[in-house]
Design an enzyme around this catalytic site. Structure first.
Site, PDB file in Angstrom:
ATOM      1  N   THR A   1      76.976  13.467  44.002  1.00  0.00           N
ATOM      2  CA  THR A   1      76.774  12.010  43.961  1.00  0.00           C
ATOM      3  C   THR A   1      76.208  11.531  42.631  1.00  0.00           C
ATOM      4  OG1 THR A   1      74.591  12.242  44.992  1.00  0.00           O
ATOM      5  CG2 THR A   1      76.456  11.813  46.459  1.00  0.00           C
TER       6      THR A   1
ATOM      7  N   ARG B   1      72.572  14.483  35.991  1.00  0.00           N
ATOM      8  CA  ARG B   1      71.458  14.173  35.102  1.00  0.00           C
ATOM      9  C   ARG B   1      71.438  15.155  33.949  1.00  0.00           C
ATOM     10  NH1 ARG B   1      66.061  16.541  37.323  1.00  0.00           N
ATOM     11  NH2 ARG B   1      66.796  18.491  38.176  1.00  0.00           N
TER      12      ARG B   1
ATOM     13  N   GLY C   1      80.596  23.906  43.458  1.00  0.00           N
ATOM     14  CA  GLY C   1      81.628  24.925  43.353  1.00  0.00           C
ATOM     15  C   GLY C   1      82.994  24.453  43.817  1.00  0.00           C
TER      16      GLY C   1
ATOM     17  N   HIS D   1      77.585  27.509  38.793  1.00  0.00           N
ATOM     18  CA  HIS D   1      77.426  26.989  40.145  1.00  0.00           C
ATOM     19  C   HIS D   1      75.972  26.583  40.342  1.00  0.00           C
ATOM     20  CE1 HIS D   1      77.439  27.504  44.739  1.00  0.00           C
ATOM     21  NE2 HIS D   1      78.001  26.351  44.430  1.00  0.00           N
ATOM     22  N   ASP D   2      75.749  25.365  40.806  1.00  0.00           N
ATOM     23  CA  ASP D   2      74.385  24.834  40.835  1.00  0.00           C
ATOM     24  C   ASP D   2      73.422  25.696  41.643  1.00  0.00           C
ATOM     25  OD1 ASP D   2      75.540  24.094  43.286  1.00  0.00           O
ATOM     26  OD2 ASP D   2      75.379  21.936  42.903  1.00  0.00           O
TER      27      ASP D   2
ATOM     28  N   GLU E   1      68.283  12.454  56.918  1.00  0.00           N
ATOM     29  CA  GLU E   1      68.818  11.396  56.051  1.00  0.00           C
ATOM     30  C   GLU E   1      69.724  10.453  56.836  1.00  0.00           C
ATOM     31  OE1 GLU E   1      70.678  13.510  52.877  1.00  0.00           O
ATOM     32  OE2 GLU E   1      68.780  14.320  52.127  1.00  0.00           O
TER      33      GLU E   1
ATOM     34  N   GLY F   1      64.450  20.061  46.410  1.00  0.00           N
ATOM     35  CA  GLY F   1      63.665  18.921  46.896  1.00  0.00           C
ATOM     36  C   GLY F   1      62.875  19.213  48.143  1.00  0.00           C
TER      37      GLY F   1
END
Length: 476
Positions: A14, A17, A81, A240-241, A308, A410
């Protein structure tokens, strides 16, 4: 003492940064430079990533760094990914990359298993079966006669595609390639049998992948001049994060599990070798690549998505809560103990999450939450219980005893959930850092530049540089 300065582009589904990290090899500090949207386009029934908009956002960051006189030693990019772009033989980017959210792959694995059985696909790749894996995207694109694939000389996974746009050079980075369900985790080569079964030429992917810390090239002459930054090197980090996040786990020895906690949770261990047993297949664990050629043996778990989605609905009804209020609400309902199974398919994307939870409770004969506070308490208890179940599976698969659970991302800032998790799993929970992905990106660049020796040195730097909280099991 001199310091290295590393620019990390950390792109999520989404938003993205840019973070500037600085290290002297002992401590590390970071600062956010720029934040920008990650645009998902829907055109004629297909879902695409606007990679050209992302490129402009990367360029804007480079302009900002030059204008502010920031010294940049290298640049690294991590993303989600499985997704990829198509490149023609003359180097032209053929349109926009398809997005994993595109429903065109729904049911594709079952169709593909008529070509290669499920068990063989897992034995060759060690990757859990998900509709949107690159293997099934290629399979569906071939069946669609999708023009970019038809005319592609090669494909590049998202971090490599953006690095190509910055440098003009192509590489295939190990950690992101490992999510494709095309890479053999033992040989670290792409399985030609699977590519042929998908109907595409094996030449569309290289047989050689590069490890995190490999220099891709430098900014093109045009970008170097236009931005004013000069010929800055671009490094293939753990693209890959999640691999970048796991690189930043501040562990001191191999006896740890990790929980990358956010909208989704990923729990796993770091292994020197893939685990391709009948047990890992039955439990649907995935073997993805990590830094130093390691394997991230992990499972996807629904995370704070449940909360969420509840909060979105409550906001529509005029009830808005801050995060401290959410935690206080859960703490106020100590007498409420209902647990649900957070990974149940009905919770993937329901019309109403509170309704879905209430209906689940009714079907299972459980006491349904009656207030917002009870919904929050139920979600936290359920996640902690699910973490225990997955950790128990990992204990069966891990070659070493698991002594600690490191929570990063987070969710590491949720003290109550961390305490509930420690109570469930019976071992200490170490929380932090919350910005693990960007930290891992920067420090892999620092490793490439010689500021960091290996992943254990990296982890010592992180433990020295960020406040960590440890939660020990206790009786409530």
């Amino acid at each position: 003492m001199d310091k290295g300065n590393f620019l990390a582009f950390d792109l999520g589904a989404t938003s993205g940064r840019a973070v500037l990290g600085t290290t002297d090899g002992v401590r590390f500090e970071m600062k956010e430079i720029h934040r920008f949207p990650t645009t998902l386009l829907t055109l004629h029934g297909k879902y695409y990533w606007d990679v050209f908009s992302l490129f402009e956002s990367l360029k804007k960051t480079l302009f900002l760094c030059a204008r502010e006189g920031r010294k940049i030693d290298s640049i690294g990019i991590d993303t989600w990914g499985v997704d990829f772009g198509h490149i023609a033989s003359d180097g032209t980017i053929l349109g926009l990359p398809r997005a994993y959210r595109d429903p065109y792959t729904q049911g594709a694995p079952e169709a593909f298993f008529r070509e290669v059985p499920r068990e063989e696909v897992y034995a060759l790749t060690g990757i859990q079966i998900m509709d949107f894996n690159s293997l099934y995207q290629l399979y569906c694109q071939k069946k669609e006669d999708f023009a970019p694939l038809k005319y592609a000389d090669r494909i590049l996974f998202m971090p490599d595609l953006l690095a190509y746009m910055l440098t003009g050079n192509s590489v295939c980075e190990y950690t992101d390639a490992s999510t494709s369900q095309l890479l053999n985790p033992t040989t670290k080569r792409f399985e030609q049998k699977l590519l042929r079964a998908a109907g595409v030429s094996p030449s569309i992917l290289p047989q050689t992948v590069v490890m995190p810390g490999t220099v891709v090239g430098t900014l093109t002459d045009d970008l170097a001049e236009e931005t004013g930054l000069g010929k800055v090197p671009v490094v293939a980090v753990a693209g890959h994060d999640t691999a970048s996040a796991v690189a930043a786990v501040p562990a001191s020895n191999p006896g740890f599990a990790y929980l990358s906690s956010g909208t989704w949770s990923l729990m796993g261990i770091e292994s020197e070798h893939p685990v391709l047993s009948q047990e890992s297949f039955r439990m649907n664990f995935t073997n993805e690549g990590g830094i130093d050629g390691t394997i991230r043996l992990l499972k996807n778990i629904t995370g704070m998505w449940l909360l969420e989605q509840c909060r979105k609905e409550w906001e529509k009804q005029g009830r808005t809560y801050t995060y401290p209020q959410i935690v206080e609400m859960a703490q106020s309902e100590t007498g409420f103990s209902t647990r649900i199974f957070p990974d149940a398919p009905r919770f993937a994307n329901p019309r109403s999450m509170p309704e879905a939870i209430a209906d689940y409770c009714a079907e299972k004969g459980l006491q349904a939450p009656q207030s917002d506070a009870q919904f929050v308490r139920c979600i936290f208890l359920s996640l902690a219980a699910r973490y225990r179940e997955v950790l128990d599976m990992l204990r069966q698969l891990s070659p070493v005893p698991i002594e600690k659970l490191h929570v990063i991302g987070g969710g590491s800032q949720n003290d109550l959930l961390n305490r509930l998790t420690a109570n469930e799993i019976g071992i200490p929970v170490v929380a932090g850092p919350s910005e693990a992905t960007a930290i891992g990106n920067c420090l892999v660049q620092a490793m490439a530049a010689g500021w960091v020796k290996d992943r254990w040195h990296m982890r010592r730097i992180i433990a020295e540089s960020f406040p960590l909280k440890t939660f020990y099991p206790e009786k409530e």
